[in-house]
Write a protein that holds these residues in place. Structure first.
Motif, PDB file in Angstrom:
ATOM      1  N   PRO C  86      -7.714   4.146  16.520  1.00 13.67           N
ATOM      2  CA  PRO C  86      -8.247   5.297  15.504  1.00 13.67           C
ATOM      3  C   PRO C  86      -7.052   6.239  14.916  1.00 13.67           C
ATOM      4  O   PRO C  86      -7.574   6.708  13.326  1.00 13.67           O
ATOM      5  CB  PRO C  86     -10.000   5.781  15.891  1.00 13.67           C
ATOM      6  CG  PRO C  86      -9.534   5.660  17.746  1.00 13.67           C
ATOM      7  CD  PRO C  86      -8.336   4.806  17.761  1.00 13.67           C
ATOM      8  N   THR C  87      -6.540   6.696  15.803  1.00 12.33           N
ATOM      9  CA  THR C  87      -4.876   7.022  14.983  1.00 12.33           C
ATOM     10  C   THR C  87      -4.523   7.022  13.863  1.00 12.33           C
ATOM     11  O   THR C  87      -3.822   7.556  13.489  1.00 12.33           O
ATOM     12  CB  THR C  87      -4.664   7.647  16.258  1.00 12.33           C
ATOM     13  OG1 THR C  87      -5.199   7.731  17.474  1.00 12.33           O
ATOM     14  CG2 THR C  87      -2.984   8.964  15.941  1.00 12.33           C
ATOM     15  N   GLY C  88      -4.011   5.226  14.167  1.00 12.12           N
ATOM     16  CA  GLY C  88      -3.430   5.229  13.403  1.00 12.12           C
ATOM     17  C   GLY C  88      -4.130   4.899  11.901  1.00 12.12           C
ATOM     18  O   GLY C  88      -3.490   5.015  11.105  1.00 12.12           O
ATOM     19  N   ALA C  89      -5.703   4.427  12.038  1.00 18.17           N
ATOM     20  CA  ALA C  89      -5.955   4.440  10.960  1.00 18.17           C
ATOM     21  C   ALA C  89      -6.169   5.598  10.493  1.00 18.17           C
ATOM     22  O   ALA C  89      -5.989   5.910   9.265  1.00 18.17           O
ATOM     23  CB  ALA C  89      -7.810   4.122  10.960  1.00 18.17           C
ATOM     24  N   HIS C  90      -6.246   6.980  10.898  1.00 11.84           N
ATOM     25  CA  HIS C  90      -6.218   8.614  10.337  1.00 11.84           C
ATOM     26  C   HIS C  90      -5.129   8.729   9.650  1.00 11.84           C
ATOM     27  O   HIS C  90      -4.832   8.982   8.131  1.00 11.84           O
ATOM     28  CB  HIS C  90      -6.672   9.285  11.331  1.00 11.84           C
ATOM     29  CG  HIS C  90      -5.910  10.495  11.043  1.00 11.84           C
ATOM     30  ND1 HIS C  90      -7.105  11.174  10.716  1.00 11.84           N
ATOM     31  CD2 HIS C  90      -4.399  10.966  11.506  1.00 11.84           C
ATOM     32  CE1 HIS C  90      -5.824  12.315  10.425  1.00 11.84           C
ATOM     33  NE2 HIS C  90      -5.536  12.261  10.427  1.00 11.84           N
ATOM     34  N   ALA C  91      -4.227   8.010  10.494  1.00 13.45           N
ATOM     35  CA  ALA C  91      -2.715   7.948   9.763  1.00 13.45           C
ATOM     36  C   ALA C  91      -2.501   7.403   8.441  1.00 13.45           C
ATOM     37  O   ALA C  91      -2.380   7.473   7.468  1.00 13.45           O
ATOM     38  CB  ALA C  91      -1.326   7.594  10.945  1.00 13.45           C
ATOM     39  N   ILE C  92      -2.896   5.566   8.443  1.00 10.15           N
ATOM     40  CA  ILE C  92      -2.454   5.296   7.242  1.00 10.15           C
ATOM     41  C   ILE C  92      -3.859   6.039   6.645  1.00 10.15           C
ATOM     42  O   ILE C  92      -3.270   6.231   5.051  1.00 10.15           O
ATOM     43  CB  ILE C  92      -3.187   3.932   7.526  1.00 10.15           C
ATOM     44  CG1 ILE C  92      -2.240   3.398   8.730  1.00 10.15           C
ATOM     45  CG2 ILE C  92      -3.596   3.246   6.374  1.00 10.15           C
ATOM     46  CD1 ILE C  92      -3.325   1.848   8.788  1.00 10.15           C
ATOM     47  N   ALA C  93      -4.477   6.320   6.629  1.00 13.13           N
ATOM     48  CA  ALA C  93      -5.582   6.712   5.617  1.00 13.13           C
ATOM     49  C   ALA C  93      -5.216   7.914   5.470  1.00 13.13           C
ATOM     50  O   ALA C  93      -5.387   8.582   3.797  1.00 13.13           O
ATOM     51  CB  ALA C  93      -6.767   7.309   6.315  1.00 13.13           C
ATOM     52  N   ARG C  94      -4.372   9.141   5.834  1.00 14.79           N
ATOM     53  CA  ARG C  94      -4.227  10.466   5.392  1.00 14.79           C
ATOM     54  C   ARG C  94      -3.107   9.977   4.477  1.00 14.79           C
ATOM     55  O   ARG C  94      -1.935  11.057   3.089  1.00 14.79           O
ATOM     56  CB  ARG C  94      -2.932  11.320   6.646  1.00 14.79           C
ATOM     57  CG  ARG C  94      -2.687  12.280   6.371  1.00 14.79           C
ATOM     58  CD  ARG C  94      -2.446  13.019   7.638  1.00 14.79           C
ATOM     59  NE  ARG C  94      -1.514  13.945   8.187  1.00 14.79           N
ATOM     60  CZ  ARG C  94      -1.627  14.942   7.423  1.00 14.79           C
ATOM     61  NH1 ARG C  94      -2.361  16.079   7.598  1.00 14.79           N
ATOM     62  NH2 ARG C  94      -0.077  15.378   7.838  1.00 14.79           N
ATOM     63  N   ALA C  95      -1.620   8.721   4.633  1.00 10.03           N
ATOM     64  CA  ALA C  95      -0.504   9.050   3.992  1.00 10.03           C
ATOM     65  C   ALA C  95      -0.933   8.171   2.931  1.00 10.03           C
ATOM     66  O   ALA C  95      -0.497   8.463   2.011  1.00 10.03           O
ATOM     67  CB  ALA C  95       0.045   7.246   4.812  1.00 10.03           C
ATOM     68  N   ALA C  96      -2.222   7.212   2.689  1.00  7.76           N
ATOM     69  CA  ALA C  96      -2.427   6.761   1.259  1.00  7.76           C
ATOM     70  C   ALA C  96      -2.796   7.954   0.523  1.00  7.76           C
ATOM     71  O   ALA C  96      -2.453   7.883  -0.600  1.00  7.76           O
ATOM     72  CB  ALA C  96      -3.518   5.529   1.147  1.00  7.76           C
TER      73      ALA C  96
END
Lengths: 114, 83, 128, 87, 125, 525, 158, 172, 90
Positions: C86-96
Motif C-alpha cells: 500500500p505504501t508503494g501504491a500511495h507513492a505512485i498515486a502521489r507521484a502521478a
C-alpha cells in the motif's frame, strides 16, 4: 525439446544490447545497452549450469537429488558485482559529461580532434 | 512439461522487456523496463535453481541499478533528443 | 480434507491475480489501475501465501521441522508484502498526481485546486 | 519432487505477468508503467513462494522475502523522480 | 663471477650483427667531431650584439613568434599531396563512441567470415 | 630461520604476494592518507618497491627455466583443477617486470607532477589497484580470474583517465575508454562461458589440453582475439587509445601503456597456449591474421601521427604504430611455428616482437613523461604554440632526444635492436612485410623530428621566457627510463639471451605450460 | 524540504531495522542458506538507499559522512585480505581455509550429505562473509549516496 | 536508551523467527541465540533512533492485541469487500471516480500511516496525498457517493467505515 | 541510409547469424556434456570446507581469489566515483 530457447534468448539479449550501443545516440541508452549485454552473459552462465530435474546446490534437510552446477553461479555472482561497479562509474561519467556539454547526444559531444 | 512452458515464456518476456528498454524514447520508461527485466531475470535464475544469484540480482538489479539509473537521469535529462 | 482447502485458497488467489491483470488492462487511468494492480494482487497473494502456510503447518503436524520454517518464512514474506504494497501504491498515486496526470472522468477533484496552490508555494520555497 | 498443482499456479501467475508486461510496454505515461512494474513485483514474489512450495525447498522462500522487502525501493525511487524535487 | 665478456659479445640476428664496442667508438668519434666543429667558431662572438641578429637580405627581422615554423606547417607539401589519404583517415576518426563499438563489430564479423566460413571452404577444397 | 630459508619461502609464495601486496597497500592507502601527504607518498612508493623486488625475485628464478605454479587454498593439485592457480612462466614474468617498472616510475614521477591536485589519496589508491590488476592479468593461469583482473585494470584506469574532471575532453575520454573496455570484457566473459560450457574447465591449461576446435571454439577465438586486440589498441579498433592517452595525466598514461600491453599479452596467451593445439587443426593460420592486423596498425598509426598537432596525441598514435611491430613479430612466429625449416626465423621473430614490447613501453613511456614535463612547465600541449623550449629545459631536451632516437629505431638505442630482429625475420617470410615495417619506422623518425623542431628548437618565444626546468622527482623518473634505454641499446645481447629468449621459448613450447598442470598431456613441441 | 510524504517516511523507518536484521541474517547464514556477504550487503545497502530516498539526501548526509563510509569499506577489505593472509600464516597457502576441522569456533564439519548443520561450521567462510558484507554495505551505499548528493548540487561547480 | 532496547528486542525476535528449527534448545540452537543477540545489538545501536521516534506509546501490549484483532477482524473483512468490489468493476467496467478530502483528526505519524494504508487496501479507495501539517488525507474514490459530497468536507464514515476509531484506539 | 548504417546493419546481421547458430549448436538445454569439475566440488564441498552451501564454498574457498578480485572491483568503483565527484579546489 524446447529448441534451446534460453540460449537463443541469451543471443537476443546480447544482440539487443549491442544494437543499443551502436545505433542509439543517447549516452544513458548506451549504458543501458551495456547492462543488457551483462544480463545476457549472466543468463548464459546460469543456463550453462542448469541440469534437468536438479535441485539447488545447497545441502538441506529435504530429500536430495542431482544438483545444479555450482561454479557458474559463483561466477555469475562476481559478474553481477562487476556490472554494478561499471554501471556506477559509467553513469557518474555521464553526469559529468552532461555538465560540461549540456547534452547527451553522442554525436554532439566530442567530435574529431582539431 | 509445464516447467518447459515456463522456460519458454520467461525468456520471451525478458527479451520483450529488453527490447522495450532499448526502443523507447523516454529514459524513465527505459529504467522501468530494465527493472522489470531484472525482476524477470531473477525469477528465471530462481527457476534455474540458482537462489544465490537470484538474491544478488534482486538486491542489485531490481533496487540499486534502478536507483543509480534514476539518479543519473535526474542529474541529466529525461527525454532522448530527436534526431 | 486439508488439500481441498489448499486448492480452494489457491483458486481464489489465482482468480484475484488474474483479475488484477485484466483490470490493469481494462481501466482507463493510473488511479483506477492502481486499484486493480495493488488491491487485487495483495488480496490474491494473501490467499496463495495462506495455502502455502497451511501446507507448511500440515507438514509440521506430520513431523517435519521444515514445515514450520516454511510456514514462518511465508508469513514473513506476507508481512513484508502487506507493509510495502500500500505504501508503494500511495507513492505512485502521489507521484502521478504531482507529475500532472488527471483522473479520467472524475466527478470531483478536491486536490486539484489545493495542489495548484501547493505548487506555487513550493516554488517560492525553492527560491528561498 | 514437485507438486503439479503448484506449477499450474505458477503458469497462471506468468499469464498475469504477461498482462502486466503489456501495461508496462503500452502504458501512455510513466506512472502507468510503474503500476505495471509494481504488479509484476507482487506476482513474482508470490510466484517465488509457490515455487518454493512446489520444490519443497524451504530456503527458496528467503528469496521471496528479499524481493518483498526490496522491490518497493525501486518503486519509491521512480516515484520520487516523478514527484520532482531533489533526492 | 662478473666478467666483461658477455658485454662485449656481438649481437647476431641471423644475417646482421651488432656490437656495442663499435657504437661506443662511433659515439665518441661523433662527440669529438662536434667538439672540434664547435672550436672553429669565432672567439669574439658575443651575445646580444649586432652579431646575433639575423640578416635577411636587408629586410627587417620578423617577430620571434613568426620566425618559428609551427608544428602543422612542417611537411606541408607531403600532407598536401597525399590529402586524399589523410582526408579518409581523418573521416575515420569521428570521436564517436558508437563508431568505436561499430568497428569492433565489423572486425568480429570479418573474422567470423574469415575464420569460420573460410575455414570450412578451405576444408571443402 | 636464516636468510636463505626466508628467501626460499618468499619465492615459494611470491606469485600470491605479488598481487596481494599492492592490493593490501591500496586498501590501506585511504586510511594512511588521513595522516599526511608525504607519509602516503612514501608508503605507496615503498609498497610498489616491495612488489618490484618480489617480481624480480620471482623472475630471476623463472628465467632459469622453472615454471612456478601457485594453487590458492590448498597445497596439492587435485585433478580436475577446481581451484584458482597462478602459473608463472617466462613470458608472464617478463610482462610483470615491465608493468611493475612502469608503475614504480609513474609513482615517482607523480610526486611533484600531481602535487597541485585534490583527491590524491584516491589517485594513489587507483594506481596501486591498477598495478595489482595488471600483475594479476599477467600471472594468472585461470581464465575467469584473468577477466576479473582485466576489469580491475580497466575500471581503475578509466577513472584515472578522467582524473581532471574539470576538463570536458578528459571526462569524455574516460567514458569512451570504460565503454569500450566493458564491451570487450563482456565478450571475453562470453567466450569464457563458451569454454566452460564445452569443457567444464576454467583453467587455461585444462582448456588447452581439451581443445577440439569446434564451431563454438572458433566463435570464442574470434571474440577473444577481437576483444583483447581492441583493448590493446589494434587498428581499426584503436580509436579510444589516442583519446585516453592524450587526455590522461602523463603519469597515468605511462601505466596505461602497461595496461594495453597486458591485453596484448592476453592475445598471445590465447593464440599460443589455449589454441596452441588447434594450430594443427586449423587450415587458416591465426598467425596471418595477427600479421595483417599488425601491418595495418603500423601504417595507419604512423600516418595519423604525421598530421597531429597535439603533442600527446601524436605520441599516442606513434604508440599505436609501435603495437603493430609487436603483432608483426609474434604473428610471424605463429605463422612459421609448424614449419620445421624456419624454426630459427620464427624464434628470431618472436624474440624481436617480445623484446619490442619492453622497448615500446620504455620509449613511449619516456616520451609521454617528457610531454607531461612540458605540460607541467608551460601548461600547453599544442605543437602550434610551443617552441624554443630547449633553452630553458635542458635535461628534458636530452631525454626527449633519447626517446626520439629509441622510438624511431635509430641505431644506438634499444628500439633498433628489436626492430632489426623483426626486419630480418619477416624478410625471410615475405620481403614486402619487412619493407613496410622499415618504411613506417622511417616515417616515425620524421614525425618525431617534426615534434623536436617545433617544440624544442627555434627562437625563444617570449611567453615561455619564465619556464623553468621541472622538479627533481620528475627528472629522476625520466632519467631512470633513459638510463635503461641506453643500457638496453648498448648491450641488447644480454637482455635478449637472459630475458627475451626464455619468454619466446615459453610461448612456443606451450606443452610445458600445460604439462605443469596436467602431467599426462602429450601435445606441444 | 526534501524527501517523500509522511506515510512513506513512517513505513521506511519501520522497515529499515527489519531489512537490516534480515540482511545480517543473510550474511550470517551464507554458508547454510542462499546468500552470503555480497547478497546480504546488497540488501542492507538497499535499505540505506530506501532511507535516502524517503528522507532526502540532506538528512542522510548530516548523519553519515562519505569519508567514514570510505574508511569502513577499507576496513572491510583489509579484514578480508588479512583473513586470506592468515591462511598463509596458519595453513600453508594464501586463501587456505585454516579453521575447518579444528572443532573450535566455526571449525565444525557437518556430516556429509545432510542438511543438519549449524551456524558454527564453515571455517573462515562466515568471517569472510562478514568482512565482505561490511565492505559491500559501505561501498554500495557510498556509491548511491555520493551520486545522489552530486545530482542535487547541480551547477555548484564550474 | 529505551529506543535501543526496544529495537534490539524486536530485531532479536525477528531473527529468532527467521532461524526457527535450527537446533535443540526449543527450536533454536545456542549459537543462533548468541549470534542473533550480537547482531540485534548492532542493529539496535545503529537504527534505534530511526525505529522508535519520541513517543513510546506503542510499548503497551494491549495496543498490540488490539492491532491483531483489528487486522484479523474488520480489516480483513474490509479487504475482502474491497476486492469483490473491484472485481465487479473490472468485469462490468462501471466507474465513477473522484478525489475527495477527509479529515480523520489523527495526530501521530503512525496512526495516520496505518489509516492511510488501510484505506489503500479497502473498498474502492486509495490515498493519494497527505497534508503534512493537518494530517488530512486526499483519497481517490473509485465510486463517489453523491450523498457524501453534499457537505463541505467528506465524512470519514463513507470512506473508511470505523477504521479511524480502531486506529485511534491502537495508535493514540 | 548512410554508408555507416549499411556497414553497421551488414556486420551486425552477420554477427547475429553466427550467434544464433552458436545458440543452436551448443549442448541441449539442461543437459551439460561435461560435469567433472562441478561433480567433484559437489561431492567434496561439505567435507573440505564445512559449508552446506556449495555455492558459498566455491565463492569463498575454491575460488576465493576471484572474490577478492570482486571485492577489489567494488572498492575500485567506489574510489572512482568518490574521486570523480570530488571538490576540485583545495
Amino acid at each position: 525439446m524446447i529448441f534451446n530457447i534460453p540460449f537463443i534468448a541469451v543471443a537476443a539479449l546480447i544482440l539487443i544490447g549491442l544494437y543499443a550501443v551502436i545505433f542509439k545516440r543517447n549516452l544513458i541508452k548506451m549504458v543501458i545497452g551495456i547492462t543488457l549485454i551483462e544480463s545476457g552473459v549472466n543468463l548464459f552462465l546460469i543456463t550453462l549450469g542448469y541440469r534437468e530435474g536438479s535441485i539447488a546446490p545447497i545441502y538441506t534437510s529435504s530429500p536430495g537429488g542431482i544438483m545444479a552446477l555450482p561454479v557458474p553461479q559463483a561466477l555469475t555472482l562476481t559478474s553481477i558485482v562487476i556490472g554494478v561497479a561499471v554501471l556506477a562509474l559509467m553513469l557518474s561519467l555521464v553526469i559529468h559529461i552532461y555538465r560540461h556539454y549540456g547534452t547527451l547526444d553522442v554525436r554532439k559531444i566530442g567530435g574529431p580532434e582539431e | 512439461m509445464i516447467l518447459e512452458a515456463i522456460h519458454i515464456i520467461l525468456p520471451i518476456l525478458i527479451v520483450a522487456a529488453a527490447a522495450f528498454a532499448v526502443l523507447t524514447k523516454d529514459l524513465i520508461a527505459a529504467a522501468i523496463a530494465v527493472a522489470a527485466m531484472s525482476l524477470l531475470l531473477s525469477l528465471e535464475f530462481y527457476i534455474l535453481q540458482a537462489p544465490d544469484v537470484a538474491i544478488a540480482e534482486a538486491g542489485v538489479g531490481a533496487c540499486l541499478t534502478t536507483a543509480i539509473l534514476v539518479i543519473a537521469i535526474k542529474a541529466t535529462k529525461r527525454m532522448e533528443e530527436e534526431a | 480434507m486439508l488439500e481441498i482447502l489448499i486448492y480452494i485458497l489457491l483458486g481464489i488467489g489465482i482468480f484475484f491475480n488474474v483479475l488484477a491483470g485484466v483490470g490493469l488492462l481494462r481501466f482507463p487511468d493510473v488511479y483506477t489501475r492502481l486499484h486493480a494492480g495493488t488491491k487485487c494482487t495483495t488480496f490474491g497473494s494473501i490467499f496463495i501465501c495462506g495455502s502455502v502456510i497451511i501446507l507448511g503447518l500440515k507438514m509440521w503436524y506430520q513431523g517435519s521441522t521444515d514445515g514450520s520454517v516454511l510456514a514462518i518464512h511465508t508469513v514473513g514474506a506476507l508481512v513484508a508484502i502487506l507493509l510495502t504494497n500500500p505504501t508503494g501504491a500511495h507513492a505512485i498515486a502521489r507521484a502521478a498526481h504531482k507529475s500532472g496526470v488527471e483522473p479520467v472522468g472524475a466527478v470531483v477533484d478536491s486536490l486539484r485546486k489545493k495542489s495548484t496552490k501547493k505548487t506555487v508555494k513550493k516554488k517560492t520555497e525553492v527560491k528561498e | 519432487m514437485m507438486d503439479f498443482e503448484y506449477l499450474v499456479v505458477l503458469l497462471a501467475l506468468l499469464f498475469c505477468v504477461i498482462m502486466a508486461m503489456i501495461r508496462v510496454i503500452r502504458g501512455p505515461t510513466a506512472p502507468d508503467r510503474i503500476v505495471g512494474l509494481d504488479t509484476i513485483n507482487t506476482i513474482v514474489i508470490v510466484g517465488m513462494v509457490v515455487f518454493g512450495a512446489a520444490f519443497n525447498e524451504v530456503i527458496y522462500i528467503d528469496v521471496a522475502i528479499v524481493y518483498a522487502l526490496l522491490s518497493f525501493i525501486s518503486t519509491l525511487f521512480i516515484a520520487k523522480y516523478l514527484e520532482g524535487g531533489d533526492f | 663471477m662478473f666478467t666483461l665478456e658477455p658485454l662485449l659479445e656481438t649481437f647476431q640476428t641471423g644475417s646482421g650483427f651488432w656490437s656495442p664496442i663499435i657504437w661506443i667508438v662511433a659515439i665518441i668519434v661523433a662527440f669529438l667531431v662536434a667538439v672540434i666543429l664547435r672550436g672553429f667558431g669565432k672567439k669574439e662572438y658575443k651575445e646580444k650584439t649586432g652579431q646575433t641578429q639575423a640578416f635577411l637580405s636587408g629586410n627587417p627581422e620578423y617577430e620571434k613568434e613568426q620566425m618559428h615554423i609551427k608544428g602543422s606547417n612542417l611537411y606541408w607539401g607531403f600532407t598536401e599531396s597525399l590529402e586524399w589519404v589523410f582526408d579518409a583517415l581523418k573521416k575515420m576518426h569521428t570521436g564517436n563512441v558508437s563508431d568505436y563499438a561499430l568497428w569492433f563489430v565489423i572486425v568480429v564479423a570479418i573474422l567470423f567470415i574469415v575464420l569460420i566460413t573460410g575455414e570450412n571452404l578451405m576444408g571443402a577444397i | 630461520m636464516n636468510v636463505a630459508d626466508l628467501i626460499d619461502l618468499l619465492l615459494q609464495h611470491s606469485p600470491a604476494l605479488i598481487v596481494a601486496v599492492p592490493l593490501l597497500g591500496a586498501f590501506i592507502t585511504p586510511l594512511i592518507s588521513r595522516l599526511n601527504d608525504k607519509v602516503r607518498n612514501v608508503f605507496v612508493i615503498l609498497t610498489l618497491g616491495l612488489t618490484a623486488s618480489l617480481v624480480f625475485l620471482l623472475a630471476s628464478d623463472v628465467f632459469t627455466g622453472n615454471i612456478h605454479t601457485y594453487i590458492f587454498g590448498s597445497q596439492d593439485l587435485a585433478l580436475p583443477v577446481v581451484r584458482i592457480l597462478f602459473e608463472v612462466d617466462a613470458m608472464s614474468a617478463f610482462m610483470a617486470i615491465i608493468s611493475v617498472i612502469l608503475s614504480l616510475v609513474a609513482v615517482i614521477y607523480s610526486w611533484s607532477f600531481m602535487k597541485e591536485n585534490t583527491g590524491l589519496d584516491k589517485y594513489y589508491t587507483l594506481i596501486l589497484l591498477m598495478t595489482a590488476g595488471m600483475l594479476g592479468m599477467e600471472l594468472t593461469g585461470d581464465l575467469f580470474n584473468f577477466f576479473v583482473f582485466l576489469e580491475i585494470t580497466s575500471i581503475s584506469s578509466a577513472a584515472l583517465v578522467a582524473f581532471w574532471t574539470n576538463k570536458a575532453k578528459s571526462v569524455e575520454a574516460g567514458f569512451k575508454y570504460i565503454v569500450i573496455s566493458t564491451i570487450g570484457a563482456l565478450f571475453i566473459l562470453f567466450s569464457i562461458a563458451l569454454f566452460y560450457g564445452q569443457y567444464n574447465a576454467l583453467n587455461m591449461a585444462m582448456i588447452a589440453s581439451a581443445m577440439q576446435y569446434t564451431f563454438l571454439d572458433k566463435i570464442a577465438l574470434v571474440l577473444l582475439i577481437a576483444a583483447l586486440a581492441m583493448k590493446a589498441g589494434v587498428v581499426p579498433m584503436h580509436m579510444w587509445l589516442p583519446d585516453a592517452y592524450s587526455k590522461a595525466p602523463s603519469s597515468v598514461t605511462l601505466i596505461l601503456v602497461g595496461a594495453t600491453q597486458a591485453s596484448l599479452y592476453g592475445v598471445f596467451r590465447v593464440c599460443f597456449t589455449i589454441y596452441g593445439g588447434a594450430i594443427n587443426l586449423s587450415s587458416i593460420s591465426i598467425g596471418w591474421i595477427l600479421v595483417i592486423l599488425g601491418i595495418i596498425t603500423m601504417l595507419l598509426g604512423v600516418a595519423m601521427a604525421i598530421i597531429q598537432t597535439d603533442f600527446k596525441r601524436l605520441i599516442a598514435f606513434s604508440a599505436v604504430a609501435e603495437i603493430g611491430y609487436m603483432l608483426l613479430g609474434i604473428g610471424t612466429g605463429l605463422v612459421v611455428m609448424l614449419n620445421p625449416e624456419m624454426t630459427a626465423t620464427g624464434l628470431a621473430a618472436m624474440k624481436g616482437g617480445i623484446f619490442h614490447i619492453m622497448n615500446d613501453a620504455l620509449d613511449v613511456g619516456l616520451l609521454f613523461l617528457v610531454a607531461g614535463a612540458i605540460y607541467y612547465a608551460t601548461k600547453e600541449t599544442s605543437l602550434n604554440k610551443l617552441g624554443g623550449l630547449a633553452r630553458n629545459m635542458k635535461y628534458t631536451t636530452v631525454f626527449f632526444i633519447i626517446g626520439l632516437l629509441a622510438v624511431s629505431g635509430m641505431p644506438p638505442m634499444n628500439g633498433f635492436a628489436s626492430k632489426l630482429l623483426i626486419y630480418e625475420s619477416t624478410y625471410q617470410l615475405n620481403p614486402i612485410l619487412s619493407i613496410i615495417a622499415i618504411l613506417s619506422s622511417i616515417m616515425l623518425l620524421a614525425v618525431f623530428v617534426k615534434v623536436f623542431h617545433s617544440a624544442f628548437l627555434g627562437p625563444a618565444l617570449p611567453k615561455f621566457e619564465n619556464v623553468k626546468e621541472v622538479p627533481k622527482s620528475m627528472l629522476i623518473a625520466m632519467g631512470t627510463i633513459a638510463t635503461i634505454i641506453i643500457i638496453f641499446g648498448l648491450f641488447p645481447e644480454i637482455i635478449v639471451n637472459s630475458i627475451v629468449e626464455p619468454a619466446a621459448n615459453a610461448l612456443i613450447n606451450y606443452g610445458d605450460y600445460v604439462r605443469e598442470v596436467i602431467p599426462s598431456f602429450t601435445g606441444g613441441v | 524540504m526534501s524527501g517523500m510524504s509522511k506515510i512513506v517516511k513512517t513505513i521506511s523507518s519501520i522497515t529499515f531495522p527489519l531489512i537490516t536484521i534480515y540482511g545480517l541474517y543473510v550474511i550470517a547464514h551464507g554458508h547454510l542458506t542462499p546468500g552470503g556477504g555480497f547478497q546480504g550487503g546488497a540488501i542492507v545497502a538497499s535499505g540505506c538507499a530506501m532511507m535516502l530516498v524517503s528522507y532526502g539526501s540532506i538528512w542522510i548526509v548530516s548523519r553519515v559522512k562519505e569519508k567514514n563510509l570510505s574508511i569502513l569499506e577499507s576496513l572491510g577489505a583489509v579484514c578480508f585480505i588479512l583473513l586470506a593472509l592468515l591462511g598463509l600464516g596458519f595453513g600453508a597457502v594464501f586463501f587456505n581455509n585454516f579453521l575447518v576441522g579444528t572443532n573450535s569456533l566455526f571449525g565444525v564439519v557437518p556430516a556429509a550429505g545432510s542438511g543438519l548443520a549449524d551456524i558454527n561450521t564453515g571455517g573462515v567462510i562466515p568471517l569472510m562473509n562478514f568482512a565482505v558484507g561490511l565492505k559491500v554495505i559501505a561501498g554500495l551505499f557510498g556509491i548511491v549516496l555520493v551520486m545522489a548528493h552530486a545530482s542535487r548540487t547541480k551547477g555548484e561547480k564550474k | 536508551m529505551i529506543a535501543f532496547i526496544v529495537t534490539t528486542i524486536i530485531c532479536f525476535i525477528t531473527y529468532l523467527l527467521l532461524t526457527t528449527g535450527s537446533g535443540t534448545m526449543g527450536l533454536w540452537s545456542m549459537e543462533e541465540f548468541l549470534f542473533g543477540f550480537i547482531l540485534s545489538l548492532i542493529v539496535g545501536f545503529v537504527t534505534g533512533r530511526i525505529f522508535v521516534k519520541e513517543d513510546f506509546r506503542m510499548l503497551n501490549p494491549v495496543r498490540w492485541l488490539t492491532f491483531i484483532a483489528y487486522a484479523i477482524g474488520p480489516f480483513f473483512i474490509g479487504l475482502a469487500k474491497a476486492n469483490i468490489d473491484v472485481a465487479y468493476r473490472v468485469i462490468t467496467g462501471k466507474i465513477n471516480p473522484g478525489i475527495v478530502k477527509i479529515s480523520p483528526d489523527l495526530k501521530t505519524d503512525l496512526g495516520i500511516t496505518m489509516l492511510a494504508n488501510s484505506i489503500t487496501l479497502t473498498p474502492g479507495t486509495l490515498s493519494v496525498d497527505i497534508d503534512e501539517d493537518k494530517n488530512d488525507l486526499y483519497i481517490h474514490w473509485i465510486n463517489v457517493n453523491e450523498e457524501a459530497l453534499k457537505g463541505g468536507s467528506v465524512d470519514c464514515k463513507y470512506i473508511c467505515g470505523n477504521f479511524d476509531k480502531w486506529v485511534r484506539r491502537i495508535a493514540e | 541510409m548512410s554508408r555507416r548504417d549499411i556497414a553497421a546493419v551488414l556486420s551486425f546481421s552477420i554477427v547475429a547469424m553466427f550467434f544464433i547458430f552458436g545458440a543452436l549448436m551448443i549442448h541441449p538445454f539442461g543437459a551439460p556434456d561435461e560435469t567433472g569439475m562441478d561433480d567433484n566440488i559437489i561431492t567434496n564441498a561439505q567435507t573440505e570446507t564445512g559449508a552446506n552451501n556449495a555455492v558459498t564454498s566455491v565463492v569463498f574457498d575454491y575460488r576465493g581469489f576471484d572474490t577478492l578480485g570482486e571485492a577489489t572491483i567494488l572498492f575500485t568503483a567506489v574510489a572512482a566515483v568518490i574521486m570523480i565527484f570530488r571538490r576540485l579546489n583545495k
